[in-house]
Scaffold this active site. Structure first.
Site, short mmCIF file in Angstrom:
data_model
loop_
_atom_site.label_atom_id
_atom_site.label_comp_id
_atom_site.label_asym_id
_atom_site.label_seq_id
_atom_site.Cartn_x
_atom_site.Cartn_y
_atom_site.Cartn_z
N THR A 253 0.83 -1.20 0.00
CA THR A 253 0.00 0.00 0.00
C THR A 253 0.87 1.25 0.00
O THR A 253 1.99 1.22 0.49
CB THR A 253 -0.82 -0.01 1.31
OG1 THR A 253 -1.72 -1.08 1.24
CG2 THR A 253 -1.55 1.27 1.56
N ARG B 7 -12.87 -8.53 -1.27
CA ARG B 7 -12.16 -8.38 0.02
C ARG B 7 -11.73 -6.91 0.19
O ARG B 7 -11.18 -6.29 -0.72
CB ARG B 7 -10.95 -9.30 0.06
CG ARG B 7 -10.07 -9.17 1.32
CD ARG B 7 -8.94 -8.16 1.14
NE ARG B 7 -8.02 -8.15 2.28
CZ ARG B 7 -7.04 -7.26 2.41
NH1 ARG B 7 -6.84 -6.34 1.50
NH2 ARG B 7 -6.25 -7.29 3.46
N VAL B 8 -11.98 -6.37 1.35
CA VAL B 8 -11.53 -5.01 1.66
C VAL B 8 -10.70 -5.09 2.93
O VAL B 8 -11.12 -5.68 3.92
CB VAL B 8 -12.75 -4.07 1.86
CG1 VAL B 8 -12.29 -2.70 2.33
CG2 VAL B 8 -13.55 -3.96 0.56
N ASP C 61 -7.78 -2.89 5.57
CA ASP C 61 -7.84 -1.76 6.50
C ASP C 61 -7.77 -0.41 5.79
O ASP C 61 -8.25 0.60 6.31
CB ASP C 61 -6.64 -1.82 7.45
CG ASP C 61 -5.34 -1.72 6.66
OD1 ASP C 61 -5.09 -2.61 5.81
OD2 ASP C 61 -4.58 -0.74 6.83
N GLY D 206 0.44 -2.74 5.63
CA GLY D 206 0.77 -4.12 5.99
C GLY D 206 -0.46 -4.98 5.99
O GLY D 206 -1.44 -4.69 5.29
N GLY E 244 -3.73 -6.09 6.38
CA GLY E 244 -4.95 -5.37 6.72
C GLY E 244 -5.80 -6.06 7.77
O GLY E 244 -6.41 -5.40 8.62
N1 ASP Z 1 -3.09 -2.86 4.27
C1 ASP Z 1 -3.28 -3.26 2.91
C2 ASP Z 1 -4.38 -4.27 2.84
O1 ASP Z 1 -4.41 -5.15 3.67
C3 ASP Z 1 -2.07 -3.81 2.30
C4 ASP Z 1 -0.77 -3.09 2.56
O2 ASP Z 1 -0.73 -2.14 3.31
O3 ASP Z 1 0.26 -3.48 2.02
O4 ASP Z 1 -5.17 -4.20 1.93
#
Ligand code: ASP
Length: 292
Positions: A154, A182-183, A185, A205, A207
């Site tokens: 992200t 899927r959603v 964080d 990271g 989510g």
């Molecule tokens: N947090 C994001 C998610 O889980 C992925 C990421 O931050 O790398 O969709």
């Protein structure tokens, strides 16, 4: 700390050595772009959108043009932008295959009564946004599998302007092969992103782990209770370690422009820019303005 400040990241993950220099250039450019927008009189929302645009435009991160595919080989992306002063936000979730979901999130914030729009509604809203001329269709229009992603990364930023106004934002395509719909964080207020008049946070990271502790909100809460940004991120990561499997990171800023970064992955490329100073950058930031 001097204001304004722009802090941007390219995800808490692990990047292969051969891409480190491109990543450094992109994340620094993103922070610099945000500063330029503020310097030209733009608002912190303008700066946050422009900062994320730069990161969405590279194919280096699993966001925007670098978006990864879900279990059905489709692309669904999420983004959120939050204005701390107004305590208002705009988010899009599982919107299909657009390059700059951050602009659509801003459209939700500025032009609709909703705070979060998902799926087909967000797809329709994108067409409305382009038709209305709010933002132009980016050229070329395509997204593709990122050349370098190992997992997910992200992008996000926190901006504090001279008037101490705070904006936090995030943009992602989530995990390669994720469930359709899927959603994580990133577009969820208080989980991936939060901002109020006191502080702003953007997280990255895993989510599912971030959602479990409302990571961005608890980070900001520590500042409201009088802790420093450095102590706040340390406490957040402690809870994360104790209660979840982690693999996360966050940037936290207070209204004075103090910034701290913490993460438990191998890398979290982060750039922090104050006007008139060289942009600070690290792939493994151990950064807090308390140390400067
Ligand atoms: N947090 C994001 C998610 O889980 C992925 C990421 O931050 O790398 O969709």
């Amino acid at each position: 700390m001097p204001l304004p400040v722009v802090a941007a990241h390219g995800g808490a993950t692990s990047f292969k050595d051969e891409h480190h220099s491109d990543i450094e250039k992109a994340v620094k450019k993103a922070a610099k772009t945000g500063l330029c927008v503020l310097d030209r009189g733009g608002s912190p929302l303008d700066a946050a959108e422009a900062t994320i645009h730069v990161l969405e435009d590279t194919r280096l991160f699993t966001a925007g043009r670098g978006a990864c595919k879900n279990a059905e080989e489709g692309i669904e992306v999420d983004a959120l932008i939050m204005d701390g002063k107004r305590l208002e936000s705009g988010a899009v979730m599982a919107v299909r295959d657009i390059i700059h979901p951050i602009s659509l999130a801003r459209y939700v914030l500025e032009r609709t009564p909703a705070y979060q729009v998902a799926g087909r509604g967000a797809d329709l809203l994108y067409n409305e946004m382009i038709k209305s001329g709010y933002r132009r269709e980016p050229e070329p229009r395509d997204t593709s599998l990122p050349a370098i992603s190992s997992g997910c990364d992200t992008v996000g930023c926190v901006i504090v302007d001279k008037q101490h106004r705070i904006v936090s934002a995030s943009s992602t395509s989530g995990w390669p092969g994720k469930l359709v719909g899927r959603v994580g964080d990133s577009p969820v207020v208080g989980a991936g992103v939060y901002a109020n008049e006191v502080a702003g946070a953007t997280c990255t990271g895993k989510g599912e782990q971030i959602l479990r502790i409302s990571m961005a909100r608890i980070a900001v809460n520590h500042i409201e209770e009088g802790r420093s940004v450095e102590e706040a991120v340390r406490l957040v990561m402690k809870v994360m370690r104790e209660r979840t499997s982690g693999e996360v990171g966050l940037i936290l800023a207070d209204g004075e422009g103090n910034i701290a970064v913490n993460f438990d992955t191998k890398h979290m490329p982060t750039a922090i820019g104050y006007p008139g100073e060289e942009i600070y950058y690290s792939l493994k930031p151990k950064w807090s303005s308390e140390y400067t």
